[in-house]
Design an enzyme around this catalytic site. Structure first.
Site, PDB file in Angstrom:
ATOM      1  N   GLU A 120     -40.824  74.922  65.582  1.00 25.55           N
ATOM      2  CA  GLU A 120     -39.898  74.104  64.784  1.00 25.55           C
ATOM      3  C   GLU A 120     -40.535  73.374  63.598  1.00 25.55           C
ATOM      4  OE1 GLU A 120     -38.012  71.601  67.754  1.00 25.55           O
ATOM      5  OE2 GLU A 120     -37.168  73.316  68.807  1.00 25.55           O
ATOM      6  N   ASN A 161     -41.626  79.830  66.054  1.00 26.36           N
ATOM      7  CA  ASN A 161     -40.422  79.748  66.895  1.00 26.36           C
ATOM      8  C   ASN A 161     -39.523  78.611  66.411  1.00 26.36           C
ATOM      9  OD1 ASN A 161     -39.226  80.616  69.519  1.00 26.36           O
ATOM     10  ND2 ASN A 161     -39.696  78.531  70.207  1.00 26.36           N
ATOM     11  N   HIS A 197     -30.291  78.624  71.258  1.00 25.52           N
ATOM     12  CA  HIS A 197     -29.476  77.580  71.911  1.00 25.52           C
ATOM     13  C   HIS A 197     -28.125  77.568  71.204  1.00 25.52           C
ATOM     14  CE1 HIS A 197     -32.974  76.121  74.047  1.00 25.52           C
ATOM     15  NE2 HIS A 197     -33.635  76.049  72.913  1.00 25.52           N
ATOM     16  N   GLU A 225     -35.221  81.296  73.824  1.00 30.19           N
ATOM     17  CA  GLU A 225     -34.718  80.129  74.582  1.00 30.19           C
ATOM     18  C   GLU A 225     -33.195  80.166  74.677  1.00 30.19           C
ATOM     19  OE1 GLU A 225     -36.265  76.385  73.124  1.00 30.19           O
ATOM     20  OE2 GLU A 225     -38.204  77.256  72.603  1.00 30.19           O
TER      21      GLU A 225
HETATM   22  C1  XIL Z   1     -36.672  71.070  76.255  1.00 29.25           C
HETATM   23  C2  XIL Z   1     -36.757  71.104  77.770  1.00 29.25           C
HETATM   24  O1  XIL Z   1     -35.845  72.052  78.257  1.00 29.25           O
HETATM   25  C3  XIL Z   1     -36.462  69.725  78.349  1.00 29.25           C
HETATM   26  O2  XIL Z   1     -36.671  69.721  79.757  1.00 29.25           O
HETATM   27  C4  XIL Z   1     -37.330  68.669  77.686  1.00 29.25           C
HETATM   28  O3  XIL Z   1     -36.963  67.394  78.154  1.00 29.25           O
HETATM   29  C5  XIL Z   1     -37.189  68.732  76.183  1.00 29.25           C
HETATM   30  O4  XIL Z   1     -37.490  70.045  75.717  1.00 29.25           O
HETATM   31  N1  XIL Z   1     -36.597  73.673  71.862  1.00 29.25           N
HETATM   32  C6  XIL Z   1     -37.783  73.949  72.490  1.00 29.25           C
HETATM   33  C7  XIL Z   1     -37.950  73.602  73.909  1.00 29.25           C
HETATM   34  O5  XIL Z   1     -38.672  74.590  71.896  1.00 29.25           O
HETATM   35  O6  XIL Z   1     -39.272  73.279  74.232  1.00 29.25           O
HETATM   36  C8  XIL Z   1     -37.026  72.471  74.326  1.00 29.25           C
HETATM   37  O7  XIL Z   1     -37.137  72.295  75.736  1.00 29.25           O
HETATM   38  C9  XIL Z   1     -35.606  72.796  73.927  1.00 29.25           C
HETATM   39  C10 XIL Z   1     -35.486  72.957  72.439  1.00 29.25           C
END
Ligand code: XIL
Length: 306
Positions: A120, A161, A197, A225
């Site tokens: 990110e 990523n 997401h 993810e």
């Molecule tokens: C999230 C986890 O799922 C949670 O348990 C934690 O509290 C915060 O991070 N992008 C990412 C992940 O790259 O690492 C994140 O994971 C979600 C968004």
């Protein structure tokens, strides 16, 4: 690379240890795992002198005993970053980053399939995101992180990523330009990770085209993810729409020969980051709170070769 994407899942380290049914499902349904939190900077580095590898080691041991590949997540990120890093003088942060990458990547050398080296680094406008790393080094920290990771494990596939980059859009355009520059500069970058997401009922319209243009640069790609959240409470209609949306993501991934993996960001609603993060949303995963199959389960396991 032309095989169908491997199917993976992010795992909650506590659930993995305490919930035998969950553990058995992860081991039997997937071929890749990502540590949901255990390999992030904050849990690994309570202070500058200490590396707390126990939870990450346990996850690696589980993956190896179950024959699963590991996506290492993540070395350099603005979140879940220990407070002592931002408290350290900017002039020391390059050494802190180098130390961290060297120690973590070499500990698991030869055992991690993919590393999310930088997570990110751009905001939704495609501009560099301010972070303790960016403040100290400018945008060059990205190239530096990839070089360090490659030195520590020349066999690992190294990924950039981010989220909100499923479609061709301003943010993914900015990544496309960034990746071109990194490649032109000889930086060892090998993959672009699209997190995935999503909110139900709003599927990306250009995912396949977007993945393909990164692949055309010589990278592999992955959905890293995937979760699809639903406004609460779920209904039969929203659960069916969620299944369609999962299927759409998997079909787009499977249509791109360079797509190495599709990783779900959680298996079941029993262990989910969604309700605590997105108020009013939940039910984002393919199994429910009781580990029962939702319509999305058949959509996922019907469409990707494990
Ligand atoms: C999230 C986890 O799922 C949670 O348990 C934690 O509290 C915060 O991070 N992008 C990412 C992940 O790259 O690492 C994140 O994971 C979600 C968004």
């Amino acid at each position: 690379m032309s095989a169908a994407p491997l199917l993976g899942c992010a795992v909650d380290a506590t659930a993995l240890e305490q919930d035998a049914e969950y553990r058995a499902l992860i081991a039997s349904r997937f071929s890749v795992v990502t540590a949901e939190n255990a390999m992030k900077f904050e849990p690994l580095r309570p202070d500058r002198e200490t590396f707390a590898f126990a939870a990450a080691d346990r996850l690696m041991a589980f993956a190896e005993s179950a024959g699963l590949r590991v996506r290492g997540h993540t070395l350099v990120w603005h979140n879940q970053l220990a407070d002592w890093v931002s408290a350290a003088p900017a002039a020391e942060r390059r050494a802190i980053m180098a130390d961290h990458i060297q120690a973590v990547v070499s500990r698991y050398r030869g055992r991690v399939w993919h590393w999310d080296v930088v997570n990110e680094p751009l905001d939704d406008d495609g501009e560099p995101r301010t972070s303790p790393w960016f403040e100290a080094m400018g945008i060059d920290y990205i190239a530096e992180a990839f070089r360090l990771a490659h030195e520590a494990d020349p066999g690992a596939t190294l990924y950039l990523n981010d989220y909100n980059v499923e479609d061709v859009c301003a943010k993914s355009d900015a990544y496309y330009e960034l990746v071109r520059e990194l490649i032109a500069d000889g930086v060892p970058i090998h993959g672009f990770g699209v997190q995935g997401h999503r909110i139900v009922g709003d599927p990306p319209s250009s995912l396949r085209r977007n993945l393909s243009r990164f692949a055309a640069l010589g990278l592999e790609v992955a959905l890293t993810e995937v979760d699809i959240r639903i406004p609460q409470p779920p209904t039969p209609e929203s659960l069916a729409a969620q299944a369609d949306d999962y299927r759409g993501l998997l079909d787009a991934a499977a249509a791109v020969p360079e797509c190495a993996a599709v990783v779900l960001w959680g298996l079941s609603d029993r262990y989910s980051w969604i309700p605590a993060t997105f108020a009013g949303f939940g039910s984002a995963h393919v199994l429910d709170d009781d580990l029962r199959e939702k319509p999305a389960y058949a959509a996922v396991f019907g469409s990707v070769t494990r």
